[in-house]
Scaffold this active site. Sequence first.
Site, PDB file in Angstrom:
ATOM      1  N   LYS A  71      -1.760  -0.104  -3.493  1.00 53.78           N
ATOM      2  CA  LYS A  71      -2.069  -1.531  -3.082  1.00 53.78           C
ATOM      3  C   LYS A  71      -3.478  -1.925  -3.560  1.00 53.78           C
ATOM      4  O   LYS A  71      -4.473  -0.971  -3.377  1.00 53.78           O
ATOM      5  CB  LYS A  71      -2.201  -1.496  -1.524  1.00 53.78           C
ATOM      6  CG  LYS A  71      -2.548  -2.681  -0.658  1.00 53.78           C
ATOM      7  CD  LYS A  71      -2.472  -2.723   0.755  1.00 53.78           C
ATOM      8  CE  LYS A  71      -3.128  -4.036   1.201  1.00 53.78           C
ATOM      9  NZ  LYS A  71      -2.762  -4.374   2.765  1.00 53.78           N
TER      10      LYS A  71
ATOM     11  N   GLU B  16       0.444 -17.576  -0.259  1.00 51.09           N
ATOM     12  CA  GLU B  16      -0.406 -16.940   0.963  1.00 51.09           C
ATOM     13  C   GLU B  16      -1.674 -17.209   0.931  1.00 51.09           C
ATOM     14  O   GLU B  16      -2.190 -17.593   1.958  1.00 51.09           O
ATOM     15  CB  GLU B  16       0.014 -15.447   1.063  1.00 51.09           C
ATOM     16  CG  GLU B  16      -0.639 -14.727   1.968  1.00 51.09           C
ATOM     17  CD  GLU B  16      -0.143 -13.160   1.947  1.00 51.09           C
ATOM     18  OE1 GLU B  16       1.107 -12.841   1.984  1.00 51.09           O
ATOM     19  OE2 GLU B  16      -1.076 -12.628   2.022  1.00 51.09           O
TER      20      GLU B  16
ATOM     21  N   GLU C 210       2.812  -3.333   3.139  1.00 56.47           N
ATOM     22  CA  GLU C 210       1.303  -3.551   3.170  1.00 56.47           C
ATOM     23  C   GLU C 210       0.501  -3.428   4.318  1.00 56.47           C
ATOM     24  O   GLU C 210      -0.778  -3.125   4.353  1.00 56.47           O
ATOM     25  CB  GLU C 210       1.434  -5.136   2.818  1.00 56.47           C
ATOM     26  CG  GLU C 210       0.377  -5.810   2.308  1.00 56.47           C
ATOM     27  CD  GLU C 210       0.504  -7.107   2.122  1.00 56.47           C
ATOM     28  OE1 GLU C 210       1.340  -7.855   1.792  1.00 56.47           O
ATOM     29  OE2 GLU C 210      -0.532  -8.049   2.515  1.00 56.47           O
TER      30      GLU C 210
ATOM     31  N   GLU D 285      -9.716 -10.741  12.218  1.00 59.08           N
ATOM     32  CA  GLU D 285      -9.698  -9.345  11.972  1.00 59.08           C
ATOM     33  C   GLU D 285     -10.830  -8.737  12.580  1.00 59.08           C
ATOM     34  O   GLU D 285     -12.283  -8.751  11.717  1.00 59.08           O
ATOM     35  CB  GLU D 285      -9.435  -9.157  10.518  1.00 59.08           C
ATOM     36  CG  GLU D 285      -9.250  -7.800  10.364  1.00 59.08           C
ATOM     37  CD  GLU D 285      -8.497  -7.351   8.821  1.00 59.08           C
ATOM     38  OE1 GLU D 285      -8.289  -8.327   8.181  1.00 59.08           O
ATOM     39  OE2 GLU D 285      -8.238  -6.201   8.587  1.00 59.08           O
TER      40      GLU D 285
HETATM   41  C1  ISC Z   1      -7.815 -10.501   2.599  1.00 55.60           C
HETATM   42  C2  ISC Z   1      -7.393 -11.591   3.541  1.00 55.60           C
HETATM   43  O1  ISC Z   1      -6.367 -11.323   4.350  1.00 55.60           O
HETATM   44  C3  ISC Z   1      -6.204  -9.872   4.696  1.00 55.60           C
HETATM   45  C4  ISC Z   1      -5.996  -9.820   6.184  1.00 55.60           C
HETATM   46  C5  ISC Z   1      -4.804 -10.280   6.806  1.00 55.60           C
HETATM   47  C6  ISC Z   1      -3.647 -10.226   5.972  1.00 55.60           C
HETATM   48  C7  ISC Z   1      -3.699 -10.134   4.471  1.00 55.60           C
HETATM   49  C8  ISC Z   1      -2.556  -9.926   3.698  1.00 55.60           C
HETATM   50  O2  ISC Z   1      -1.270 -10.214   4.280  1.00 55.60           O
HETATM   51  O3  ISC Z   1      -2.521  -9.871   2.691  1.00 55.60           O
HETATM   52  C9  ISC Z   1      -4.943  -9.377   4.154  1.00 55.60           C
HETATM   53  O4  ISC Z   1      -4.990  -8.300   4.037  1.00 55.60           O
HETATM   54  C10 ISC Z   1      -7.819 -12.966   3.522  1.00 55.60           C
HETATM   55  O5  ISC Z   1      -7.473 -13.709   4.366  1.00 55.60           O
HETATM   56  O6  ISC Z   1      -8.645 -13.163   2.633  1.00 55.60           O
HETATM   57 MG    MG Z   2      -0.379 -10.288   2.304  1.00 54.41          MG
END
Ligand code: ISC
Ligand code: MG
Length: 468
Positions: A223, A451, A316, A272
């Site tokens: 990843k 996203e 993920e 987070e």
């Molecule tokens: C890296 C980020 O989100 C992280 C935290 C939650 C979900 C994430 C995702 O689904 O990719 C990322 O790991 C960002 O918001 O810039």
């Molecule tokens: Mg993601």
Amino acid sequence: MVAIQETELKQGIFNGIARAKGRSQSILVSEVHKIEHLDPVDFFAAGREKYLGERFFWKDPEGKLVLAGLGICGQIQSDQAADRFFHVEKEWKRFMDSALIINKYQRNGMGPTLFGGFSFDPQKQGTALWSKFPEALFQIPKYMLTLSNGEMFLTTNVICTHHDDLTLFEKVSRERQEVLSKAAMKQSFAQPKLKKMVEIEPEAWKQAITHVVKDLKQSELKKVVLARELRLHFDEEVQAERVLVNLLDHQNDSFTFVLESNNDCFIGASPERLVKKEGKSLYSACLAGSIARGNTPEEDDRLGSELLSDQKNLMEHQYVVEMIKEAMEETCNEVLLPEQPVLMKMKYIQHLYTPVIGKNRAGTSILHLVNRLHPTPALGGLPKQAAIEKIREMEQLDRGLYAAPVGWMDYQGNGEFAVAIRSGLIQGKEASLFAGCGVVADSNAESEYKETSIKFRPMLTALGGKIT
Ligand SMILES: C=C(O[C@H]1C=CC=C(C(=O)O)[C@@H]1O)C(=O)O
Ligand SMILES: [Mg+2]
């Protein structure tokens, strides 16, 4: 209006000067007062005239702890790549070893408290974008407001040297009363108009995603998180207070943070947690895997269920759970976490979320934990070092403090750090926003692009941008 009567601070400063003379070193004197209610944003705004560039703000998602710091009593910086966490910890210990603390309240986040952040990758060549921020920047404020479980406290920090005399007390008392008088006045802040929004190299970013997906299929890499930048241009200077009020209004379920340095301001509302230390209790969080919110409750539920069963997002997420669980088990007797993730529903997005708690066995410091955890696979990737190197190779972006630890720790070893996502760097009439996403073998460039577009929304709306 809050007025602080004759205080123990005078005696504290007298003793501090004596200690400074005896030890030929500067002494931090810190005094805590319980005060009547003040709005922490008004207190933060009260510092605009005298302490612009030297302020910070912090609120946890539950609103249990709010910190607002004004002025720089002490500062700890590091541009060392290797052991910046250790450097901050060593310097903090040096301040604390000789400090005189006048505090009768056994609560976290008051008295001598350090607030600040680290850069994501000190070994990646930075650009002018983050020239105002070193690889680690922490402040001990002159005056700090603490809202702790609904009660209000004011910490006054003073550095005493052997040159000083008791006029130092008069000066501090006057300054402090000035701040409190200003904080009693409600100020308002204009909402600048967004003139231009520039996505930085979106097509190159999508090609990088596709390139990394290919790498994932033929290497040890599992990843990699790749992030991108949005540059905004406004008709007038953006004031941190305006953005902060908007974030508190619309993203109240996040870690809201502000860290100023010179004329630049790093600000965000992150969902987070990286790690929280409260006595022996440690808390971390695995947050990875995302989908949009629905426009109706039915659609929202459908999307949530889709996320909870989507193999790509579950994978993920699982990489993050495995890493954080392993890190916490190194220092905890017992680590508790649910078998399956649940949904964390934010205003524009919903995530897979697994909370992790543990009892700290070995008296491990919060900065040791921050160093051990950063970056989790939610912000870097897996394996950690290979992912960081891939980010260096593929990402055009200078991440600066984006996606890195931001937070506080007090003199009793308690503290909390979030990862600085859903964030932006305000630079006068311009601002840069940052958003990234986890790239795994099943990732698709267009979906990851969408996203990241959703992840820009909290800051874009807080800056007055319209959502397309
Ligand atoms: C890296 C980020 O989100 C992280 C935290 C939650 C979900 C994430 C995702 O689904 O990719 C990322 O790991 C960002 O918001 O810039
Ligand atoms: Mg993601």
